[in-house]
Design a protein around this motif. Structure first.
Motif, PDB file in Angstrom:
ATOM      1  N   ASP A 159      64.468  97.334  19.194  1.00  0.00           N
ATOM      2  CA  ASP A 159      64.434  97.856  17.325  1.00  0.00           C
ATOM      3  C   ASP A 159      64.273  96.219  17.755  1.00  0.00           C
ATOM      4  N   PHE A 160      63.648  96.021  15.554  1.00  0.00           N
ATOM      5  CA  PHE A 160      62.879  94.386  15.249  1.00  0.00           C
ATOM      6  C   PHE A 160      62.941  94.729  14.211  1.00  0.00           C
ATOM      7  N   MET A 161      62.863  93.520  13.859  1.00  0.00           N
ATOM      8  CA  MET A 161      62.055  92.974  12.719  1.00  0.00           C
ATOM      9  C   MET A 161      61.544  91.585  12.718  1.00  0.00           C
ATOM     10  N   THR A 197      68.461  98.293  22.129  1.00  0.00           N
ATOM     11  CA  THR A 197      67.126  99.824  21.433  1.00  0.00           C
ATOM     12  C   THR A 197      65.693  98.709  21.737  1.00  0.00           C
ATOM     13  N   GLU A 212      65.569  90.049  16.632  1.00  0.00           N
ATOM     14  CA  GLU A 212      65.901  92.117  18.050  1.00  0.00           C
ATOM     15  C   GLU A 212      67.187  92.568  18.211  1.00  0.00           C
ATOM     16  N   ASP A 213      67.210  93.870  18.606  1.00  0.00           N
ATOM     17  CA  ASP A 213      68.175  94.654  18.832  1.00  0.00           C
ATOM     18  C   ASP A 213      68.111  94.594  21.166  1.00  0.00           C
TER      19      ASP A 213
END
Length: 213
Positions: A153-155, A151, A147-148
């Motif tokens: 955002d994640f995978m 921001t 995870e960022d």
């Protein structure tokens, strides 16, 4: 001691136990409780090795909050059977990568129904000891996530296993009155999960439960 005195002593002793019989009557009961789960996870250094030497601040939580509920039937004073549901909480490894806003985590989760038999030993008027053996129908998941934190955002990647695992336990109950009991119990779950998708972990569960009759 004469036979007459022996008979008198026996009758007196038996007369002391009507409360015990009343507090441990056969029939249905319900339980709800919670406590702490302890996951037998790899060590923090083993998790750190996954990073391949990348500098990071890491942590490992292998103790979590857990809860469960049961419906039981006490057939005789020394035997009962229960079905239930248990959520064994989580284990969590986290790594904040140095000089970045990235976080890597591995989360372990497991929950599912249980079926078990209890051998019970009444102690005096208000207490029972018991030993339990049963089967746990666990839905176990391992979630890896990058995870960022800046921001959002994640995978993520998830492994899942639905397995039947053995468990056992020991405990003690305080029969407060005919309607309520308090139970403290230690349970041990063996090889939860599977080797291919989630890995297998032993899990300990220490719980305090309120029983209603």
């Amino acid at each position: 001691m004469t036979k007459k005195r022996i008979g008198l002593a026996l009758a007196t002793a038996l007369g002391m136990f009507p409360v015990a019989a009343a507090l441990a009557e056969e029939g249905f009961y319900f339980g709800l409780g919670g406590g702490a789960s302890m996951w037998d996870l790899p060590s923090k250094s083993e998790f750190d090795a996954i990073l391949g030497g990348i500098p990071a601040t890491t942590s490992l939580e292998d103790v979590g909050e857990a809860w469960g509920l049961q419906v039981g039937y006490r057939w005789v004073p020394w035997f009962a059977a229960e079905v239930g549901y248990i959520d064994l909480g989580k284990g969590l490894y986290e790594a904040d990568l140095t000089s970045t806003t990235l976080r890597y985590s591995v989360r372990y989760l497991s929950a599912g129904p249980t079926v078990s038999a209890l051998g019970m030993l009444p102690l005096g008027e208000r207490f029972d000891l018991h030993a339990r053996a049963g089967v746990y129908f666990g839905d176990t998941r391992v979630r890896e996530r990058i995870e960022d934190r800046m921001t959002g955002d994640f995978m993520s990647f998830e492994g899942q296993a639905s397995e039947k695992d053995l468990f056992g336990g020991v405990g003690i109950a305080w029969n407060i009155n005919e309607a309520y009991s308090l139970r403290a119990e230690y349970q041990h779950f063996i090889d939860v999960g599977d080797e291919d998708h989630t890995g297998e972990q032993d899990i300990d569960f220490l719980s305090f439960i309120v029983l209603f009759r």
